[in-house]
Write an enzyme that holds these catalytic residues in place. Structure first.
Site, PDB file in Angstrom:
ATOM      1  N   ASN A   1     -33.175  -2.047  55.439  1.00  0.00           N
ATOM      2  CA  ASN A   1     -34.543  -2.518  55.135  1.00  0.00           C
ATOM      3  C   ASN A   1     -34.748  -3.882  55.783  1.00  0.00           C
ATOM      4  O   ASN A   1     -33.891  -4.375  56.488  1.00  0.00           O
ATOM      5  CB  ASN A   1     -34.735  -2.571  53.607  1.00  0.00           C
ATOM      6  CG  ASN A   1     -33.704  -3.463  52.953  1.00  0.00           C
ATOM      7  OD1 ASN A   1     -33.696  -4.668  53.177  1.00  0.00           O
ATOM      8  ND2 ASN A   1     -32.801  -2.886  52.173  1.00  0.00           N
ATOM      9  N   ARG A   2     -35.897  -4.498  55.453  1.00  0.00           N
ATOM     10  CA  ARG A   2     -36.312  -5.688  56.208  1.00  0.00           C
ATOM     11  C   ARG A   2     -35.772  -7.003  55.641  1.00  0.00           C
ATOM     12  O   ARG A   2     -36.141  -8.068  56.121  1.00  0.00           O
ATOM     13  CB  ARG A   2     -37.852  -5.769  56.219  1.00  0.00           C
ATOM     14  CG  ARG A   2     -38.532  -4.561  56.812  1.00  0.00           C
ATOM     15  CD  ARG A   2     -40.046  -4.691  56.736  1.00  0.00           C
ATOM     16  NE  ARG A   2     -40.722  -3.449  57.043  1.00  0.00           N
ATOM     17  CZ  ARG A   2     -40.837  -2.937  58.265  1.00  0.00           C
ATOM     18  NH1 ARG A   2     -40.323  -3.626  59.288  1.00  0.00           N
ATOM     19  NH2 ARG A   2     -41.432  -1.792  58.475  1.00  0.00           N
TER      20      ARG A   2
END
Ligand code: PMT
Length: 408
Positions: free
Chosen positions: A217-218
């Site tokens: 994810n980010r």
């Protein structure tokens, strides 16, 4: 090291540098001490000057460097005594076999050994030498003599030595040396979190699809690292359990590197079982992982579409809910921020949850600021304006401090 530790700021540190190839690391140590706000006086032996010039240290510390017992340049005829009297701590890094032997036998024929003999401050030695020298009986005796007099040794570490051989004789890493120095001057006793052990998770976990591909994810780790550094600067002992990030390992913090949610659970659980006082889960932990990771890189044999079967990962906070320690979670939401945060606070049995809207462009993932609402079990909501992730960290730790105090 970009922050100033309350314990090092303004402290007089004598940095003794002796003639080892590891002198280059002393430059990094001096630089980080100055960054942390310490007043660094460097004392070099003649042989040290064969490896690195005194100008290097003078440029870094912005203070004169003592290189000779009878240093005509210095404005104080007995400079070594003045240094010895004002020192809060003496760190000799690298410490050669020769200087260890001289100190063990009370020699004072150069500026450094004279300072050591004249000071009452704690003296830490970080040895650097060939493995055989470190193992030599005379060295063993010198080390035990000095330890019996209250001197401390940092390392040496195992590894490749100047001769190319492997052995125990390498100067410890800068962060290890700084950590020992920080502890020696009571680093852990300064700050309102002194005596506490805080575990912080950070970054986005990586769930393997095959040896090449992952689901992640980010998360950049910035919010978690900020919490870890803030806790450290307030005197806590900090364990940072981090998924891969592009951030530099912070000094004076135990960094545990993990990959998947399962790895993170194992490290978080073990730190809590070891008696940590608080856990702050700032990491973006994957909710799903591939049902089975392929052993080899998956080939493009399928048509235009491919289905990946996912299964739920273990919920770390829910799994450790019964273990002791204050539990702080985060809620990364894109809608119904408070409703979703309250549900997680209750379902995961948390003391606090930090809600942040990760669809915002000026807050949340990867940026330096964050906008959060801190919710507690009693339903209180502390809405904070946009601020640096470091300031968010301090506000969270203020609340953790309050809970720990209330439970005492
Ligand atoms: O890292 P940055 O780029 O600075 O970004 C910061 C952040 C946005 C990642 C951070 O502020 C944040 O919101 N972290 C939590 C992200 C997340 O996973 O939130 P969630 O709502 O999906 O999970 C809720 C809580 O349960 C979190 O504390 C999470 O760590 C935890 N969790 C989640 C899944 C899981 N399997 N186990 C967990 O313990």
């Amino acid at each position: 090291m970009t922050t100033h530790f309350s314990a090092l700021r303004g402290k007089n540190v004598i940095l003794g540098v002796t003639g080892s190839i590891a002198c280059y690391k002393a430059v990094d140590i001096a630089s980080k001490l100055v960054q942390a706000g310490a007043v660094v006086d460097t004392v070099m032996t003649r042989s040290a000057q064969q490896f690195v010039s005194s100008l290097t240290f003078r440029s870094l510390t912005h203070r004169s460097v003592v290189t000779d017992l009878f240093d005509a340049e210095s404005d104080d005829a007995v400079e070594h005594v003045a240094l010895a009297l004002r020192a809060d701590v003496v760190l000799i890094a690298p410490a050669t076999a020769n200087v260890i032997a001289k100190i063990a036998n009370g020699f004072a024929d150069d500026a450094l050994t004279a300072v050591v003999l004249a000071t009452n401050a704690p003296v830490l030695l970080a040895p650097a030498m060939e493995g055989r020298m470190w193992a030599n009986a005379a060295m063993r005796q010198n080390v035990s003599t000095l330890e019996s007099r209250g001197f401390s040794f940092i390392g040496p570490a195992e590894g490749r030595l100047a001769s190319g051989e492997m052995g125990r004789g390498r100067l410890e890493e800068t962060s290890t040396v700084l950590n020992a120095l920080y502890e020696a001057i009571g680093g852990g006793s300064a700050g309102d979190l002194a005596g506490m052990h805080v575990v912080v998770s950070a970054g986005g976990t990586q769930e393997p699809i095959d040896p090449v591909r992952i689901i992640t994810n980010r998360s950049s780790g910035k919010q978690g690292y900020a919490i870890a550094e803030a806790a450290r600067d307030r005197g806590a002992r900090v364990t940072l359990v981090t998924a891969p990030t592009a951030l530099t390992d912070p000094d004076l913090i135990e960094v545990v590197k993990v990959g998947s949610a399962r790895d993170m659970l194992a490290s978080v659980e073990s730190a809590l079982r070891a008696g940590a006082d608080a856990l702050v889960m700032a990491a973006a932990v994957a909710d799903w992982e591939p049902a089975s990771a392929a052993g080899q890189k998956m080939k493009k044999t399928w048509e235009t579409r491919m289905t990946l079967e996912l299964t739920k990962t273990p919920d770390i906070l829910a799994t450790v809910r019964e273990l002791p320690g204050v539990k702080v979670g985060f809620a990364a939401e894109t809608e119904d921020l408070l409703g979703n945060a309250k549900e997680k606070l209750s379902r995961k049995g948390l003391d606090l949850i930090v809600a942040n809207d990760v669809s915002a462009t000026d807050a949340g993932f990867n940026v330096d600021n964050n906008r959060v609402v801190i919710l507690d079990r009693d339903g209180a909501q502390e809405e904070l304006p946009l601020m640096s992730k470091r300031d968010v960290a301090d506000r969270i730790l203020d609340r953790v401090r309050g809970i720990v105090d209330a439970r005492r």
